[in-house]
Design an enzyme around this catalytic site. Sequence first.
Site, PDB file in Angstrom:
ATOM      1  N   GLN A  51       0.815  -1.221   0.000  1.00 58.32           N
ATOM      2  CA  GLN A  51       0.000   0.000   0.000  1.00 58.32           C
ATOM      3  C   GLN A  51       0.847   1.269   0.000  1.00 58.32           C
ATOM      4  O   GLN A  51       0.346   2.358  -0.283  1.00 58.32           O
ATOM      5  CB  GLN A  51      -0.941   0.017   1.215  1.00 58.32           C
ATOM      6  CG  GLN A  51      -1.994  -1.084   1.158  1.00 58.32           C
ATOM      7  CD  GLN A  51      -2.926  -0.996   2.346  1.00 58.32           C
ATOM      8  OE1 GLN A  51      -2.636  -1.523   3.408  1.00 58.32           O
ATOM      9  NE2 GLN A  51      -4.030  -0.290   2.175  1.00 58.32           N
ATOM     10  N   LEU A  89      -7.576   1.395   3.341  1.00 62.58           N
ATOM     11  CA  LEU A  89      -7.029   2.733   3.078  1.00 62.58           C
ATOM     12  C   LEU A  89      -6.771   2.952   1.590  1.00 62.58           C
ATOM     13  O   LEU A  89      -6.720   4.092   1.131  1.00 62.58           O
ATOM     14  CB  LEU A  89      -5.731   2.933   3.867  1.00 62.58           C
ATOM     15  CG  LEU A  89      -5.903   3.043   5.387  1.00 62.58           C
ATOM     16  CD1 LEU A  89      -4.547   3.019   6.074  1.00 62.58           C
ATOM     17  CD2 LEU A  89      -6.677   4.296   5.760  1.00 62.58           C
ATOM     18  N   HIS A 130      -7.105  -9.689   6.010  1.00 68.78           N
ATOM     19  CA  HIS A 130      -7.154  -8.555   5.078  1.00 68.78           C
ATOM     20  C   HIS A 130      -5.745  -8.116   4.683  1.00 68.78           C
ATOM     21  O   HIS A 130      -5.435  -7.961   3.498  1.00 68.78           O
ATOM     22  CB  HIS A 130      -7.925  -7.403   5.733  1.00 68.78           C
ATOM     23  CG  HIS A 130      -7.994  -6.156   4.898  1.00 68.78           C
ATOM     24  ND1 HIS A 130      -9.175  -5.663   4.387  1.00 68.78           N
ATOM     25  CD2 HIS A 130      -7.018  -5.298   4.502  1.00 68.78           C
ATOM     26  CE1 HIS A 130      -8.907  -4.560   3.683  1.00 68.78           C
ATOM     27  NE2 HIS A 130      -7.610  -4.309   3.746  1.00 68.78           N
ATOM     28  N   GLU A 131      -4.890  -7.931   5.690  1.00 67.91           N
ATOM     29  CA  GLU A 131      -3.531  -7.448   5.408  1.00 67.91           C
ATOM     30  C   GLU A 131      -2.713  -8.523   4.687  1.00 67.91           C
ATOM     31  O   GLU A 131      -1.943  -8.215   3.782  1.00 67.91           O
ATOM     32  CB  GLU A 131      -2.826  -7.016   6.700  1.00 67.91           C
ATOM     33  CG  GLU A 131      -3.513  -5.882   7.452  1.00 67.91           C
ATOM     34  CD  GLU A 131      -3.822  -4.667   6.594  1.00 67.91           C
ATOM     35  OE1 GLU A 131      -3.088  -4.392   5.628  1.00 67.91           O
ATOM     36  OE2 GLU A 131      -4.815  -3.981   6.887  1.00 67.91           O
ATOM     37  N   HIS A 134      -3.212  -8.514   1.017  1.00 67.81           N
ATOM     38  CA  HIS A 134      -2.487  -7.471   0.271  1.00 67.81           C
ATOM     39  C   HIS A 134      -1.149  -7.993  -0.266  1.00 67.81           C
ATOM     40  O   HIS A 134      -0.688  -7.568  -1.319  1.00 67.81           O
ATOM     41  CB  HIS A 134      -2.199  -6.264   1.175  1.00 67.81           C
ATOM     42  CG  HIS A 134      -3.325  -5.267   1.243  1.00 67.81           C
ATOM     43  ND1 HIS A 134      -3.786  -4.596   0.139  1.00 67.81           N
ATOM     44  CD2 HIS A 134      -4.059  -4.812   2.290  1.00 67.81           C
ATOM     45  CE1 HIS A 134      -4.769  -3.771   0.503  1.00 67.81           C
ATOM     46  NE2 HIS A 134      -4.960  -3.886   1.805  1.00 67.81           N
TER      47      HIS A 134
HETATM   48 CO    CO Z   1      -6.372  -2.895   2.908  1.00 66.57          CO
END
Ligand code: CO
Length: 148
Positions: A51, A89, A130-131, A134
């Site tokens: 991210q 985010l 979730h992380e 990524h």
């Molecule tokens: Co995220």
Amino acid sequence: MALRKIITQENDILRKISKPVTRFDETLWDLLDDMKETLIKSTGVGLAAPQVAVLKRVFILMVNESYIEVINPKITKTSGVQTGPEGCLSIPGKQCNVTRPNKVTVDFYDRYGNPMSLTAVDFMARAICHENDHLDGVLYVDHVKGKN
Ligand code: CO
């Protein structure tokens, strides 16, 4: 420490597979410190390295006013099911219900290369999934059928 720019959904970097960390050195620590500062300034509870456009298998999570640094995670066990709202985010202003395991165990390394393990439930289990997604180029909206 420095703030890093959080990239959004349109950026292809978020779709790439991140590489394992091999050196637990100052470059990694700078990244972790910057990610922490960036997360604190945001409204999120977790941030993964892709991210901030760094394709390394690293994420951080806010836990009770503290931060946990997760490097080279492997989810080794999951059980149960939960469905609840999730945001990211990198997808500002959106939320969707996502179904995740209710309990996960994750093996990982800390910033010094020490092996760690954590078992989490409920919200924390959701955040880890979730992380972790990524790092494989997966966004939560991929789990939502027909409404993103
Ligand atoms: Co995220």
